[in-house]
Design a protein around this motif. Sequence first.
Motif, PDB file in Angstrom:
ATOM      1  N   ALA A  28       2.567   1.827  -4.047  1.00 30.29           N
ATOM      2  CA  ALA A  28       3.864   1.173  -3.901  1.00 30.29           C
ATOM      3  C   ALA A  28       3.893   0.287  -2.656  1.00 30.29           C
ATOM      4  O   ALA A  28       4.390  -0.843  -2.692  1.00 30.29           O
ATOM      5  N   ALA A  29       3.338   0.789  -1.561  1.00 28.72           N
ATOM      6  CA  ALA A  29       3.336   0.022  -0.319  1.00 28.72           C
ATOM      7  C   ALA A  29       2.446  -1.216  -0.433  1.00 28.72           C
ATOM      8  O   ALA A  29       2.843  -2.323  -0.027  1.00 28.72           O
ATOM      9  N   LEU A  30       1.257  -1.071  -1.004  1.00 33.67           N
ATOM     10  CA  LEU A  30       0.358  -2.204  -1.149  1.00 33.67           C
ATOM     11  C   LEU A  30       0.919  -3.240  -2.118  1.00 33.67           C
ATOM     12  O   LEU A  30       0.679  -4.442  -1.967  1.00 33.67           O
ATOM     13  N   GLY A  31       1.664  -2.771  -3.109  1.00 30.36           N
ATOM     14  CA  GLY A  31       2.257  -3.694  -4.073  1.00 30.36           C
ATOM     15  C   GLY A  31       3.288  -4.629  -3.467  1.00 30.36           C
ATOM     16  O   GLY A  31       3.564  -5.706  -3.999  1.00 30.36           O
ATOM     17  N   GLU A  32       3.851  -4.235  -2.326  1.00 30.01           N
ATOM     18  CA  GLU A  32       4.831  -5.071  -1.643  1.00 30.01           C
ATOM     19  C   GLU A  32       4.170  -6.023  -0.659  1.00 30.01           C
ATOM     20  O   GLU A  32       4.841  -6.845  -0.040  1.00 30.01           O
ATOM     21  N   TRP A  33       2.858  -5.881  -0.512  1.00 25.75           N
ATOM     22  CA  TRP A  33       2.142  -6.697   0.473  1.00 25.75           C
ATOM     23  C   TRP A  33       1.029  -7.454  -0.236  1.00 25.75           C
ATOM     24  O   TRP A  33       0.345  -6.914  -1.095  1.00 25.75           O
ATOM     25  N   GLY A  34       0.830  -8.685   0.119  1.00 24.23           N
ATOM     26  CA  GLY A  34      -0.100  -9.553  -0.581  1.00 24.23           C
ATOM     27  C   GLY A  34      -1.546  -9.203  -0.433  1.00 24.23           C
ATOM     28  O   GLY A  34      -2.385  -9.651  -1.201  1.00 24.23           O
ATOM     29  N   GLY A  35      -1.893  -8.385   0.563  1.00 21.02           N
ATOM     30  CA  GLY A  35      -3.280  -7.958   0.732  1.00 21.02           C
ATOM     31  C   GLY A  35      -4.092  -8.903   1.575  1.00 21.02           C
ATOM     32  O   GLY A  35      -3.595  -9.879   2.112  1.00 21.02           O
ATOM     33  N   ILE A  36      -5.392  -8.573   1.656  1.00 18.43           N
ATOM     34  CA  ILE A  36      -6.289  -9.349   2.503  1.00 18.43           C
ATOM     35  C   ILE A  36      -7.076 -10.354   1.684  1.00 18.43           C
ATOM     36  O   ILE A  36      -7.125 -10.260   0.462  1.00 18.43           O
ATOM     37  N   LEU A  59      -5.625  -3.064  -9.006  1.00 13.38           N
ATOM     38  CA  LEU A  59      -5.954  -2.255  -7.838  1.00 13.38           C
ATOM     39  C   LEU A  59      -6.963  -1.202  -8.266  1.00 13.38           C
ATOM     40  O   LEU A  59      -6.752  -0.489  -9.246  1.00 13.38           O
ATOM     41  N   VAL A  60      -8.077  -1.106  -7.526  1.00 11.74           N
ATOM     42  CA  VAL A  60      -9.158  -0.192  -7.862  1.00 11.74           C
ATOM     43  C   VAL A  60      -9.186   0.964  -6.866  1.00 11.74           C
ATOM     44  O   VAL A  60      -9.016   0.762  -5.659  1.00 11.74           O
ATOM     45  N   ILE A  61      -9.413   2.174  -7.366  1.00 11.79           N
ATOM     46  CA  ILE A  61      -9.551   3.360  -6.521  1.00 11.79           C
ATOM     47  C   ILE A  61     -11.019   3.771  -6.557  1.00 11.79           C
ATOM     48  O   ILE A  61     -11.535   4.138  -7.612  1.00 11.79           O
ATOM     49  N   GLU A  62     -11.695   3.712  -5.402  1.00 19.16           N
ATOM     50  CA  GLU A  62     -13.142   3.917  -5.343  1.00 19.16           C
ATOM     51  C   GLU A  62     -13.522   4.823  -4.167  1.00 19.16           C
ATOM     52  O   GLU A  62     -12.894   4.785  -3.119  1.00 19.16           O
ATOM     53  N   ASP A  63     -14.604   5.593  -4.374  1.00 17.54           N
ATOM     54  CA  ASP A  63     -15.102   6.461  -3.305  1.00 17.54           C
ATOM     55  C   ASP A  63     -16.430   5.984  -2.738  1.00 17.54           C
ATOM     56  O   ASP A  63     -16.907   6.552  -1.759  1.00 17.54           O
ATOM     57  N   SER A  64     -17.057   4.960  -3.334  1.00 16.54           N
ATOM     58  CA  SER A  64     -18.376   4.530  -2.878  1.00 16.54           C
ATOM     59  C   SER A  64     -18.352   3.078  -2.424  1.00 16.54           C
ATOM     60  O   SER A  64     -17.574   2.265  -2.925  1.00 16.54           O
ATOM     61  N   THR A  65     -19.233   2.761  -1.479  1.00 17.57           N
ATOM     62  CA  THR A  65     -19.331   1.368  -1.017  1.00 17.57           C
ATOM     63  C   THR A  65     -19.814   0.471  -2.147  1.00 17.57           C
ATOM     64  O   THR A  65     -19.394  -0.692  -2.237  1.00 17.57           O
ATOM     65  N   HIS A  66     -20.671   0.989  -3.022  1.00 22.80           N
ATOM     66  CA  HIS A  66     -21.158   0.190  -4.143  1.00 22.80           C
ATOM     67  C   HIS A  66     -19.993  -0.187  -5.066  1.00 22.80           C
ATOM     68  O   HIS A  66     -19.897  -1.322  -5.536  1.00 22.80           O
ATOM     69  N   GLY A  67     -19.115   0.769  -5.312  1.00 24.41           N
ATOM     70  CA  GLY A  67     -17.957   0.492  -6.141  1.00 24.41           C
ATOM     71  C   GLY A  67     -16.985  -0.473  -5.482  1.00 24.41           C
ATOM     72  O   GLY A  67     -16.429  -1.355  -6.136  1.00 24.41           O
ATOM     73  N   MET A  83       5.691 -12.256  -7.044  1.00 25.45           N
ATOM     74  CA  MET A  83       5.768 -11.055  -7.876  1.00 25.45           C
ATOM     75  C   MET A  83       5.005  -9.923  -7.193  1.00 25.45           C
ATOM     76  O   MET A  83       3.850 -10.075  -6.815  1.00 25.45           O
ATOM     77  N   SER A  84       5.656  -8.803  -7.006  1.00 24.28           N
ATOM     78  CA  SER A  84       5.045  -7.681  -6.307  1.00 24.28           C
ATOM     79  C   SER A  84       4.478  -6.681  -7.302  1.00 24.28           C
ATOM     80  O   SER A  84       4.686  -6.769  -8.504  1.00 24.28           O
ATOM     81  N   GLY A  85       3.754  -5.704  -6.773  1.00 26.89           N
ATOM     82  CA  GLY A  85       3.198  -4.656  -7.613  1.00 26.89           C
ATOM     83  C   GLY A  85       1.889  -5.057  -8.259  1.00 26.89           C
ATOM     84  O   GLY A  85       1.350  -6.140  -8.016  1.00 26.89           O
ATOM     85  N   PHE A  86       1.377  -4.156  -9.097  1.00 26.38           N
ATOM     86  CA  PHE A  86       0.121  -4.371  -9.798  1.00 26.38           C
ATOM     87  C   PHE A  86       0.357  -4.224 -11.295  1.00 26.38           C
ATOM     88  O   PHE A  86       1.270  -3.533 -11.730  1.00 26.38           O
ATOM     89  N   ASP A  87      -0.510  -4.861 -12.077  1.00 27.50           N
ATOM     90  CA  ASP A  87      -0.414  -4.755 -13.532  1.00 27.50           C
ATOM     91  C   ASP A  87      -1.392  -3.745 -14.104  1.00 27.50           C
ATOM     92  O   ASP A  87      -1.268  -3.355 -15.265  1.00 27.50           O
ATOM     93  N   LEU A  88      -2.379  -3.344 -13.309  1.00 32.54           N
ATOM     94  CA  LEU A  88      -3.372  -2.387 -13.791  1.00 32.54           C
ATOM     95  C   LEU A  88      -3.976  -1.628 -12.606  1.00 32.54           C
ATOM     96  O   LEU A  88      -4.364  -2.241 -11.611  1.00 32.54           O
ATOM     97  N   ILE A  89      -4.038  -0.310 -12.733  1.00 31.85           N
ATOM     98  CA  ILE A  89      -4.727   0.535 -11.752  1.00 31.85           C
ATOM     99  C   ILE A  89      -6.031   0.994 -12.390  1.00 31.85           C
ATOM    100  O   ILE A  89      -6.029   1.602 -13.464  1.00 31.85           O
ATOM    101  N   ILE A  90      -7.143   0.687 -11.731  1.00 32.63           N
ATOM    102  CA  ILE A  90      -8.467   1.042 -12.240  1.00 32.63           C
ATOM    103  C   ILE A  90      -9.046   2.172 -11.382  1.00 32.63           C
ATOM    104  O   ILE A  90      -9.193   2.027 -10.171  1.00 32.63           O
ATOM    105  N   PHE A  91      -9.366   3.278 -12.030  1.00 27.55           N
ATOM    106  CA  PHE A  91      -9.939   4.426 -11.339  1.00 27.55           C
ATOM    107  C   PHE A  91     -11.441   4.511 -11.602  1.00 27.55           C
ATOM    108  O   PHE A  91     -11.885   4.400 -12.749  1.00 27.55           O
TER     109      PHE A  91
END
Length: 228
Positions: free
Chosen positions: A220-228, A164-172, A1-9
């Motif tokens: 969209a691109a990351l949702g098609e790829w399983g990630g690291i 999938l989380v969107i973060e600007d800090s290393t702590h986050g 299953m591709s894609g994400f179920d929740l985007i966390i900002f």
Amino acid sequence: MSGFDLIIFDCDGVLVDSEIIAAQVESRLLTEAGYPISVEEMGERFAGMTWKNILLQVEQEADIPLSASLLDKSEKLLDQRLERSVKIIDGVKFALARLTTQRCICSNSSSQRLDMMLTKVGLKPYFENHIYSAKDLGPDRVKPKPDIFLHGAKQFGVEPDRCLVIEDSTHGVHGARTAGMRVVGFTGASHTYPSHADRLTDAGAETVISRMSDLPAVIAALGEWGGI
């Protein structure tokens, strides 16, 4: 299953350009207290951390007793500056309007500050009631601990590996990765610095963007790829 179920900002430095304002206020207070530090160094070293944890770290490093009054003084000054000057990050509304996945905010800022900033820049309707503060979970549960990210996922009944989380800090980034989530780093706010992208990548971000308008395509691109 591709894609994400929740985007966390994250909020500060991702949705609103507030980290630079915090760095300006806090660098001045620390310098006046006997710990000279530039605005740039504040952004590089402490972005994403609570003011309380910054003070604790400075006390440990420099062996300087910092007055407890600095806690309240900073919060009041910062709220005043943010209410007057905080701006939205360019491209955020463009990105949010194109995302169909459910979303939420997970932040170290207080609920009151989040409400003020998001209301000022017109972003509250994009997240409805899904705006979560780590401080509401307890004073010892802020990022880089994973608690707020896990809390956000739980509200939607979504497994961490589907977030999938969107973060600007290393702590986050560390907190999100510890939670078992994938991460996109963001370097488009005013507090960014030359090694910012590299540090986010080293912390565990799969990719880093500097323009929020690029986010929908990256998701969209990351949702098609399983990630690291």
